[in-house]
Design an enzyme around this catalytic site. Structure first.
Site, PDB file in Angstrom:
ATOM      1  N   SER A  71     -16.518  39.138   8.389  1.00  0.00           N
ATOM      2  CA  SER A  71     -15.445  39.268   9.373  1.00  0.00           C
ATOM      3  C   SER A  71     -15.200  40.477  10.161  1.00  0.00           C
ATOM      4  CB  SER A  71     -14.126  39.074   8.390  1.00  0.00           C
ATOM      5  OG  SER A  71     -12.812  39.495   9.055  1.00  0.00           O
ATOM      6  N   TYR A 119      -9.636  42.451   0.890  1.00  0.00           N
ATOM      7  CA  TYR A 119     -10.584  41.666   1.526  1.00  0.00           C
ATOM      8  C   TYR A 119     -11.420  42.618   2.259  1.00  0.00           C
ATOM      9  CZ  TYR A 119     -11.353  37.800   5.069  1.00  0.00           C
ATOM     10  OH  TYR A 119     -11.910  36.991   5.802  1.00  0.00           O
TER      11      TYR A 119
HETATM   12  P1  NAD Z   1     -10.608  28.218   4.397  1.00  0.00           P
HETATM   13  O1  NAD Z   1      -9.641  28.179   3.530  1.00  0.00           O
HETATM   14  O2  NAD Z   1     -10.678  26.796   5.149  1.00  0.00           O
HETATM   15  O3  NAD Z   1     -12.071  28.193   3.392  1.00  0.00           O
HETATM   16  C1  NAD Z   1     -12.153  29.115   2.451  1.00  0.00           C
HETATM   17  C2  NAD Z   1     -12.613  28.138   1.221  1.00  0.00           C
HETATM   18  O4  NAD Z   1     -12.942  29.047   0.126  1.00  0.00           O
HETATM   19  C3  NAD Z   1     -11.730  27.496   0.648  1.00  0.00           C
HETATM   20  O5  NAD Z   1     -11.690  26.184   1.434  1.00  0.00           O
HETATM   21  C4  NAD Z   1     -12.071  27.164  -0.583  1.00  0.00           C
HETATM   22  O6  NAD Z   1     -12.811  26.133  -0.828  1.00  0.00           O
HETATM   23  C5  NAD Z   1     -13.294  28.421  -0.986  1.00  0.00           C
HETATM   24  N1  NAD Z   1     -12.603  29.208  -1.932  1.00  0.00           N
HETATM   25  C6  NAD Z   1     -11.717  30.261  -1.950  1.00  0.00           C
HETATM   26  N2  NAD Z   1     -11.835  30.743  -3.467  1.00  0.00           N
HETATM   27  C7  NAD Z   1     -12.535  29.818  -4.132  1.00  0.00           C
HETATM   28  C8  NAD Z   1     -12.880  29.872  -5.411  1.00  0.00           C
HETATM   29  N3  NAD Z   1     -12.336  30.783  -6.352  1.00  0.00           N
HETATM   30  N4  NAD Z   1     -13.753  29.181  -5.952  1.00  0.00           N
HETATM   31  C9  NAD Z   1     -14.354  27.997  -5.249  1.00  0.00           C
HETATM   32  N5  NAD Z   1     -14.193  28.171  -3.665  1.00  0.00           N
HETATM   33  C10 NAD Z   1     -13.204  28.863  -3.358  1.00  0.00           C
HETATM   34  O7  NAD Z   1     -10.694  29.395   5.420  1.00  0.00           O
HETATM   35  P2  NAD Z   1     -11.708  29.715   6.589  1.00  0.00           P
HETATM   36  O8  NAD Z   1     -11.101  30.886   7.301  1.00  0.00           O
HETATM   37  O9  NAD Z   1     -12.495  28.805   6.981  1.00  0.00           O
HETATM   38  O10 NAD Z   1     -12.628  30.873   5.573  1.00  0.00           O
HETATM   39  C11 NAD Z   1     -14.322  30.902   5.251  1.00  0.00           C
HETATM   40  C12 NAD Z   1     -14.655  32.054   5.554  1.00  0.00           C
HETATM   41  O11 NAD Z   1     -14.509  32.557   6.716  1.00  0.00           O
HETATM   42  C13 NAD Z   1     -14.335  32.966   4.442  1.00  0.00           C
HETATM   43  O12 NAD Z   1     -15.288  33.768   3.923  1.00  0.00           O
HETATM   44  C14 NAD Z   1     -13.309  33.851   5.406  1.00  0.00           C
HETATM   45  O13 NAD Z   1     -13.095  35.327   4.859  1.00  0.00           O
HETATM   46  C15 NAD Z   1     -14.074  33.881   6.523  1.00  0.00           C
HETATM   47  N6  NAD Z   1     -13.285  34.427   7.811  1.00  0.00           N
HETATM   48  C16 NAD Z   1     -12.222  33.659   8.179  1.00  0.00           C
HETATM   49  C17 NAD Z   1     -11.438  34.135   9.387  1.00  0.00           C
HETATM   50  C18 NAD Z   1     -10.547  33.365   9.751  1.00  0.00           C
HETATM   51  O14 NAD Z   1      -9.702  33.956  10.531  1.00  0.00           O
HETATM   52  N7  NAD Z   1     -10.133  32.204   9.270  1.00  0.00           N
HETATM   53  C19 NAD Z   1     -11.821  35.410   9.987  1.00  0.00           C
HETATM   54  C20 NAD Z   1     -12.881  36.115   9.503  1.00  0.00           C
HETATM   55  C21 NAD Z   1     -13.672  35.386   8.450  1.00  0.00           C
END
Ligand code: NAD
Ligand code: MG
Length: 297
Positions: A189, A202
């Protein structure tokens, strides 16, 4: 709607401005988000770059993981989808899209903070897909806490286990099965370099993911296994509305990037495909920033 090959202005390509607060209980569902995020459902066009590949994608039900899973399938990969049991309805939508692409989808719900479950995903993939040669660690936990006094040990531990330990467990289990040519794509991220004051736990995990990936990339490169990282900026996913940000931050979410808007999951998928596919054969230990223009180290 334009696809990823259509000439277009990135400023106006997607929803501009912030979002209405719309709190969900964690982990949240993509199906409840308004406006509807674009995961490439009607736009992503594959070009055969992952033909015959066997992929494990964590967090594949929603957000960035869903976009990656759809793209992987349209590029020719079979996919094991992992997610929390509460996300079954989202996951089933993704499985249907993978199958529509003519590929196999395997649903593997469970909790990645459970070491035994995390490790078992590799055996599940090998059994169901006949091997494993692509691991995309996308799952993540993000819960904002404004004051260190309120950051519980339980949350600190759960964020670490979800974001870092599970990656370690899955990669350690996978390596003996990964043939040369295999690829691992981890998810960091912008928080890994520009930590927000309310995302202490985080942001720490996201810096750790960059470092563990760079170390592993060097260790595994001689085996022909490439490890790389995608580092998203603000992206419109359930993570953000299910406690990732305070509700009052949503009207501004993504607007301070140079492009002036949040990213959509579909805009992340090509980065995962590039790093997963042989076209990135000389790219090792790299962090591909997909963040709307925020400078990174
Ligand atoms: P999202 O909520 O759609 O995806 C995160 C997923 O993590 C969830 O759908 C869930 O299935 C899974 N998860 C969380 N805890 C879990 C657990 N204990 N066991 C099994 N699965 C679990 O959100 P997203 O934003 O698509 O996140 C995906 C990745 O992108 C993450 O690693 C997040 O840190 C990263 N990210 C997101 C952003 C943003 O702005 N959305 C920015 C930077 C990084
Ligand atoms: Mg989800």
């Amino acid at each position: 709607m334009t696809d990823q090959f259509t000439f277009s202005n990135p400023v106006t390509l997607y929803h501009q401005g912030g979002f209405e607060p719309q709190p969900q209980d964690g982990p949240g569902l993509a199906s409840q988000q308004s406006p509807k995020p674009d995961h490439g459902e009607s736009t992503y066009r594959g070009t055969g770059r992952l033909t015959g590949r066997k992929a494990l994608v964590t967090g594949a039900d929603s957000g960035i993981g869903r976009a990656a899973a759809i793209a992987f399938a349209r590029e020719g990969a079979d996919v094991v989808l992992t997610y929390l049991p509460a996300e079954e309805s989202d996951a089933r939508e993704v499985a249907a899209l993978v199958e529509e692409a003519g590929r196999k989808a395997v649903l593997a719900p469970g909790d990645l903070t459970d070491e035994q479950f995390a490790r078992s995903l590799v055996a599940t993939t090998v059994r169901e897909l006949g091997g494993i040669d692509l691991v995309a660690n996308v799952a993540g936990k993000q819960q904002h806490v404004e004051d260190i006094a309120d950051l519980t040990s339980a949350q600190f531990d759960e964020t670490m286990r979800t974001n870092v330990h599970s990656l370690f467990w899955i990669v350690q289990e996978a390596v003996p099965h990964l043939p040369p040519g295999s690829t691992i794509v981890n998810t960091a991220s912008i928080q890994g370099y520009q930590p927000s004051p309310n995302l202490v736990d985080y942001a720490t995990t996201k810096a750790a993911i960059i470092t563990i990936s760079q170390a592993l990339a060097q260790q595994l490169a001689p085996k022909g296994i490439r490890v790389n990282v995608v580092a998203p900026g603000p992206v419109w996913t359930p993570l953000q509305v299910a406690g990732g940000q305070p509700d009052d931050a949503m009207p501004e979410f993504g607007t301070s990037t140079p492009l002036g808007r949040a990213g959509q999951p579909a805009e992340l998928a090509p980065a995962y495909v590039f790093l997963a596919s042989p076209e990135s054969s000389y790219v090792v230990g790299e962090v591909l920033n997909v963040n709307g223009g925020m400078p990174t180290p």
